[in-house]
Structure formats: structure tokens, C-alpha cells
Design a protein around this motif. Structure first.
Motif, PDB file in Angstrom:
ATOM      1  N   HIS A   4       0.838  -1.206   0.100  1.00  0.00           N
ATOM      2  CA  HIS A   4       0.144   0.054  -0.023  1.00  0.00           C
ATOM      3  C   HIS A   4       0.959   1.354   0.159  1.00  0.00           C
ATOM      4  O   HIS A   4       0.562   2.135  -0.659  1.00  0.00           O
ATOM      5  N   ILE A   5       1.976   1.243   0.924  1.00  0.00           N
ATOM      6  CA  ILE A   5       2.757   2.398   0.926  1.00  0.00           C
ATOM      7  C   ILE A   5       3.437   2.691  -0.548  1.00  0.00           C
ATOM      8  O   ILE A   5       3.557   3.637  -1.028  1.00  0.00           O
ATOM      9  N   GLY A   6       3.801   1.592  -0.955  1.00  0.00           N
ATOM     10  CA  GLY A   6       4.504   1.798  -2.335  1.00  0.00           C
ATOM     11  C   GLY A   6       3.613   2.167  -3.473  1.00  0.00           C
ATOM     12  O   GLY A   6       3.966   3.187  -3.973  1.00  0.00           O
ATOM     13  N   ILE A   7       2.263   1.850  -3.434  1.00  0.00           N
ATOM     14  CA  ILE A   7       1.222   2.348  -4.318  1.00  0.00           C
ATOM     15  C   ILE A   7       1.096   3.879  -4.032  1.00  0.00           C
ATOM     16  O   ILE A   7       1.147   4.632  -4.940  1.00  0.00           O
ATOM     17  N   SER A   8       1.091   4.330  -2.803  1.00  0.00           N
ATOM     18  CA  SER A   8       0.907   5.697  -2.355  1.00  0.00           C
ATOM     19  C   SER A   8       2.160   6.449  -2.678  1.00  0.00           C
ATOM     20  O   SER A   8       1.946   7.681  -3.436  1.00  0.00           O
ATOM     21  N   ARG A   9       3.340   6.073  -2.649  1.00  0.00           N
ATOM     22  CA  ARG A   9       4.548   6.845  -3.153  1.00  0.00           C
ATOM     23  C   ARG A   9       4.536   6.847  -4.747  1.00  0.00           C
ATOM     24  O   ARG A   9       4.616   8.012  -5.179  1.00  0.00           O
ATOM     25  N   ALA A  10       3.993   5.872  -5.362  1.00  0.00           N
ATOM     26  CA  ALA A  10       3.995   5.727  -6.923  1.00  0.00           C
ATOM     27  C   ALA A  10       3.048   6.948  -7.295  1.00  0.00           C
ATOM     28  O   ALA A  10       3.112   7.643  -8.199  1.00  0.00           O
ATOM     29  N   MET A  11       1.806   6.955  -6.465  1.00  0.00           N
ATOM     30  CA  MET A  11       0.700   7.973  -6.788  1.00  0.00           C
ATOM     31  C   MET A  11       1.109   9.514  -6.606  1.00  0.00           C
ATOM     32  O   MET A  11       1.117  10.310  -7.277  1.00  0.00           O
ATOM     33  N   VAL A  14       3.265  10.318  -9.426  1.00  0.00           N
ATOM     34  CA  VAL A  14       2.609  10.890 -10.580  1.00  0.00           C
ATOM     35  C   VAL A  14       2.022  12.093 -10.414  1.00  0.00           C
ATOM     36  O   VAL A  14       2.048  12.839 -11.459  1.00  0.00           O
ATOM     37  N   LEU A  15       1.712  12.415  -9.320  1.00  0.00           N
ATOM     38  CA  LEU A  15       1.096  13.873  -9.095  1.00  0.00           C
ATOM     39  C   LEU A  15       2.211  14.937  -9.184  1.00  0.00           C
ATOM     40  O   LEU A  15       1.780  16.032 -10.151  1.00  0.00           O
ATOM     41  N   VAL A  16       3.333  14.677  -8.679  1.00  0.00           N
ATOM     42  CA  VAL A  16       4.348  15.780  -8.946  1.00  0.00           C
ATOM     43  C   VAL A  16       4.645  15.755 -10.359  1.00  0.00           C
ATOM     44  O   VAL A  16       4.819  16.942 -10.857  1.00  0.00           O
ATOM     45  N   VAL A  17       4.824  14.540 -11.055  1.00  0.00           N
ATOM     46  CA  VAL A  17       5.150  14.678 -12.388  1.00  0.00           C
ATOM     47  C   VAL A  17       4.157  15.574 -13.230  1.00  0.00           C
ATOM     48  O   VAL A  17       4.302  16.444 -13.979  1.00  0.00           O
ATOM     49  N   ALA A  18       2.961  15.214 -12.798  1.00  0.00           N
ATOM     50  CA  ALA A  18       1.732  15.899 -13.734  1.00  0.00           C
ATOM     51  C   ALA A  18       1.659  17.408 -13.169  1.00  0.00           C
ATOM     52  O   ALA A  18       1.645  18.083 -14.216  1.00  0.00           O
ATOM     53  N   MET A  19       2.285  17.741 -12.222  1.00  0.00           N
ATOM     54  CA  MET A  19       2.285  19.269 -11.683  1.00  0.00           C
ATOM     55  C   MET A  19       3.345  20.021 -12.444  1.00  0.00           C
ATOM     56  O   MET A  19       3.376  21.113 -12.900  1.00  0.00           O
ATOM     57  N   ALA A 180      -4.064   8.799   1.410  1.00  0.00           N
ATOM     58  CA  ALA A 180      -2.837   8.128   1.992  1.00  0.00           C
ATOM     59  C   ALA A 180      -1.595   8.417   1.320  1.00  0.00           C
ATOM     60  O   ALA A 180      -0.564   8.434   2.116  1.00  0.00           O
ATOM     61  N   GLY A 181      -1.515   9.048   0.184  1.00  0.00           N
ATOM     62  CA  GLY A 181      -0.553   9.678  -0.447  1.00  0.00           C
ATOM     63  C   GLY A 181       0.213  10.823   0.161  1.00  0.00           C
ATOM     64  O   GLY A 181       1.288  11.067  -0.206  1.00  0.00           O
ATOM     65  N   PHE A 182      -0.612  11.481   0.863  1.00  0.00           N
ATOM     66  CA  PHE A 182      -0.068  13.058   1.236  1.00  0.00           C
ATOM     67  C   PHE A 182       1.325  12.627   2.013  1.00  0.00           C
ATOM     68  O   PHE A 182       2.010  13.461   1.996  1.00  0.00           O
ATOM     69  N   ALA A 183       1.159  11.642   2.728  1.00  0.00           N
ATOM     70  CA  ALA A 183       2.346  11.715   3.826  1.00  0.00           C
ATOM     71  C   ALA A 183       3.474  11.019   3.070  1.00  0.00           C
ATOM     72  O   ALA A 183       4.784  11.193   3.968  1.00  0.00           O
ATOM     73  N   THR A 184       3.484  10.662   1.988  1.00  0.00           N
ATOM     74  CA  THR A 184       4.772  10.086   1.278  1.00  0.00           C
ATOM     75  C   THR A 184       5.465  11.068   0.544  1.00  0.00           C
ATOM     76  O   THR A 184       6.553  10.959  -0.219  1.00  0.00           O
ATOM     77  N   ALA A 185       4.830  12.323   0.279  1.00  0.00           N
ATOM     78  CA  ALA A 185       5.447  13.329  -0.670  1.00  0.00           C
ATOM     79  C   ALA A 185       6.628  13.689   0.067  1.00  0.00           C
ATOM     80  O   ALA A 185       6.908  13.954   1.312  1.00  0.00           O
ATOM     81  N   THR A 186       7.908  13.899  -0.766  1.00  0.00           N
ATOM     82  CA  THR A 186       9.135  14.499  -0.203  1.00  0.00           C
ATOM     83  C   THR A 186       9.611  15.576  -1.133  1.00  0.00           C
ATOM     84  O   THR A 186       9.419  15.670  -2.495  1.00  0.00           O
ATOM     85  N   ILE A 217       2.319  19.886   3.317  1.00  0.00           N
ATOM     86  CA  ILE A 217       1.634  18.673   3.598  1.00  0.00           C
ATOM     87  C   ILE A 217       1.220  18.487   4.976  1.00  0.00           C
ATOM     88  O   ILE A 217       0.020  17.822   4.956  1.00  0.00           O
ATOM     89  N   SER A 218       1.615  19.005   5.906  1.00  0.00           N
ATOM     90  CA  SER A 218       1.169  19.040   7.219  1.00  0.00           C
ATOM     91  C   SER A 218      -0.195  19.220   7.336  1.00  0.00           C
ATOM     92  O   SER A 218      -0.936  18.659   8.110  1.00  0.00           O
ATOM     93  N   ILE A 219      -0.756  20.145   6.594  1.00  0.00           N
ATOM     94  CA  ILE A 219      -2.357  20.616   6.732  1.00  0.00           C
ATOM     95  C   ILE A 219      -3.148  19.427   6.214  1.00  0.00           C
ATOM     96  O   ILE A 219      -4.481  19.450   6.933  1.00  0.00           O
ATOM     97  N   ASP A 220      -2.714  18.435   5.368  1.00  0.00           N
ATOM     98  CA  ASP A 220      -3.548  17.205   5.136  1.00  0.00           C
ATOM     99  C   ASP A 220      -3.011  16.046   5.899  1.00  0.00           C
ATOM    100  O   ASP A 220      -3.970  15.049   5.633  1.00  0.00           O
ATOM    101  N   LEU A 221      -2.410  16.280   6.848  1.00  0.00           N
ATOM    102  CA  LEU A 221      -1.955  14.962   7.727  1.00  0.00           C
ATOM    103  C   LEU A 221      -2.746  14.582   8.888  1.00  0.00           C
ATOM    104  O   LEU A 221      -2.893  13.716   9.502  1.00  0.00           O
TER     105      LEU A 221
END
Length: 312
Positions: A4-11, A14-19, A180-186, A217-221
Motif C-alpha cells: 500500500h505504501i509503495g502504491i501511495s508513493r508511486a501515486m 505521478v502527481l508531482v510529475v503531472a504538476m 494516503a499519499g499525502f504523507a509520502t511526498a518529499t 503537506i502537514s495541513i492534510d495529515l
């Protein structure tokens, strides 16, 4: 759990690339002679720009056009040019368009204050007082949608009509994988993106970027749910999401029903609020849909709320 964590990180990746792709496309299309992005629009230049002293911030803002005011609030990590370049020329044709960069974003330097939807809403209210504007329409995208919801709750007298693009009023308004993906952004995921380039070039300390990412990111955690307060907002609301957005359909529908939707308008009349699900549109893709969205937005803002449905 690891899967699940791996999927979230991938997601998140993808969002970062899209942005990044959207941001780079916006930059390439810009006709501005400014290399730092200080002019938001491809076709118009601000009639006014500067910094407003509000709540300990020097909040950067720009003003375009003339007419009834509308304030645009950008999404996470974004700036005025990255988020609003396609929208400003269309809206500024017959409106005063006010755009600002929230705490830590763009030309608004960060301060030692926790980032929150509530504090950013108060900053927008302070900007309106600085500009001597008593009441305004408000348009918020993504994070800016959360800010706009809080503005409506905290400063109702300053609000005329509310437009939310891909925004949520509760943490579970997002699809579970998105939440779930919010917590994995770096910060590393933003290397080489237009978002990182603008952060470095518009006045913030590049060395502070990792802390900036964590702060945003903290505002959505932290779990949040403004359902009761938002459903009591008296201002008319137009909410739009993409059909493949990060915001759940049911989340938008629940609010629309609470605002008078969910009935046959030919029999019961038109509600004062509206809902749109934009086809073939992702969360980031909403920022590319100005040609579709602006006519809907202006029709809503100019509409007669006492109008009756057409009859045969």
C-alpha cells in the motif's frame, strides 16, 4: 502494508510529475517578458501588484481588470502564474481579478507560523481589508478550495458567491489512495520541476524547500471535517470536480444535496448552488480546463438566483 505504501508513493510521484508538466507547459506558453513569473497572464499585465501586511505576513498579490471583484486562491506548492495563467485573461475581461500567493508560496515568504486552512483564510480576509473591498466572489482550487471553504465559514460577510474547483471540506473527501499519499511526498520528488524552479527564483530560500514541502503537506495529515459548518454557508456555491479527480463524487454530491440539489429542477425550481463533473479531467487537469470552466463560472456568478426554470 508495504504494498500500500509503495502504491501511495508511486501515486505521489505521478502527481508531482503531472504538476511539473502542467507548470512547464504554462511557462512555455507565457508571453510575459518576465523570466521569474512575476506576471501571471499570457495576455494581460496586472494593473496593481505589491505586498499587503496581514497577520505577520507580507502577502504578495496582483490585481487585473475592473468590475466586480473575484479572488483566486491557488493549490498546494503553486504560484500565481503556475496555477492561474489560463484563467486570468478570461476572467479579467469584465471583472477585477485578485490573485495572491499564500504563506510560503511564491513571493510570499514563510514565517514561523503553522500553516493551516484557517490562517490562510484569515490572510485572504486581511488582503481584502487592505484593498478596501467589502465583499467578493471567491474561487479556490485544491488547497485553495479548502482555504475558500474556511473563508466562507469564518468571514461570511466578506463573501458574495463561492466557487470550489477540486477542493474538499473533509479529509475523507479524497479518494483513499490520494489521502494516503499525502504523507509520502518529499522534496526530492520536485527536483527539476517548474514548482522547484519558481520556489528558488521568487525569493524564498532554496535551502528551506524541504521544510516548505513538509509544512504544506502537514495541513492534510491531520484529520479535519467541516461538514456541519460548510453546509450552513449561506453564500451560493458552485463546486466542480473532474470525473477522474482526487475528490470523491459522493463528497461533492453530499454538499450539493445539502444546498438544495438532488431534485428535478423542472418540478422544484433551480437551487442557488450548482455542481459540475468535468469529463476526461484529472485533479491537476482542472487547471487546464479554463476554456470550459470560466464560462460556467461566469454564468454562475452573473446568474439571477430567483430565476425560474424554462418552460415549454
Amino acid at each position: 502494508m508495504k504494498k500500500h505504501i509503495g502504491i501511495s508513493r508511486a501515486m505521489v510521484a505521478v502527481l508531482v510529475v503531472a504538476m511539473s508538466c502542467q507548470s512547464n507547459s504554462t511557462e512555455m506558453k507565457s508571453k510575459s517578458t518576465e523570466t521569474t513569473g512575476t506576471t501571471a497572464s499570457r495576455a494581460v499585465k496586472p494593473a496593481e501588484s505589491g505586498y499587503a501586511d496581514v497577520n505577520g505576513l507580507k502577502l504578495y498579490y496582483e490585481v487585473y481588470g475592473s468590475g466586480k471583484p473575484i479572488v483566486l486562491i491557488h493549490g498546494s506548492f503553486m504560484t500565481i502564474p503556475l496555477n492561474w495563467s489560463p484563467f486570468i485573461p478570461l476572467l479579467a475581461k469584465d471583472r477585477k481579478v485578485i490573485v495572491a500567493e499564500m504563506q510560503g508560496h511564491g513571493r510570499t515568504s514563510d514565517i514561523p507560523r503553522a500553516l493551516s486552512y484557517e490562517s490562510m483564510a484569515d490572510d485572504v480576509a486581511g488582503l481584502l481589508r487592505h484593498l478596501k473591498i467589502d465583499s467578493t466572489d471567491l474561487l479556490g482550487y485544491s488547497m485553495g478550495g479548502g482555504v475558500a471553504f474556511q473563508f466562507a465559514v469564518r468571514h461570511p460577510k466578506q463573501l458574495r458567491r463561492l466557487v470550489i474547483l477540486s477542493g474538499a471540506y473533509a479529509h475523507d473527501g479524497w479518494w483513499p489512495d490520494a489521502e494516503a499519499g499525502f504523507a509520502t511526498a518529499t522534496a526530492d520528488q520536485f527536483k527539476g520541476t517548474a514548482i522547484k524552479k519558481q520556489y528558488d527564483s521568487l525569493g524564498n530560500d532554496p535551502a528551506h524547500f524541504p521544510e516548505f514541502v513538509k509544512k504544506v503537506i502537514s495541513i492534510d495529515l491531520k484529520p479535519y471535517d467541516w461538514s456541519k459548518e460548510v453546509k450552513k454557508i449561506t453564500a451560493p456555491l458552485f463546486m466542480a470536480i473532474g470525473d477522474v479527480d482526487g475528490v470523491r463524487y459522493e463528497h461533492a454530491l453530499e454538499l450539493f444535496r445539502a444546498r438544495g440539489g438532488g431534485k428535478m429542477g423542472d418540478l422544484h425550481g433551480l437551487p442557488k448552488s450548482r455542481l459540475a463533473i468535468i469529463p476526461g479531467t484529472t485533479h491537476i487537469g482542472m487547471t487546464k480546463r479554463a476554456d470550459w470552466l470560466v464560462p460556467m463560472i461566469t454564468d454562475f456568478l452573473d446568474s439571477d438566483l430567483n430565476a425560474t426554470p424554462p418552460t415549454f
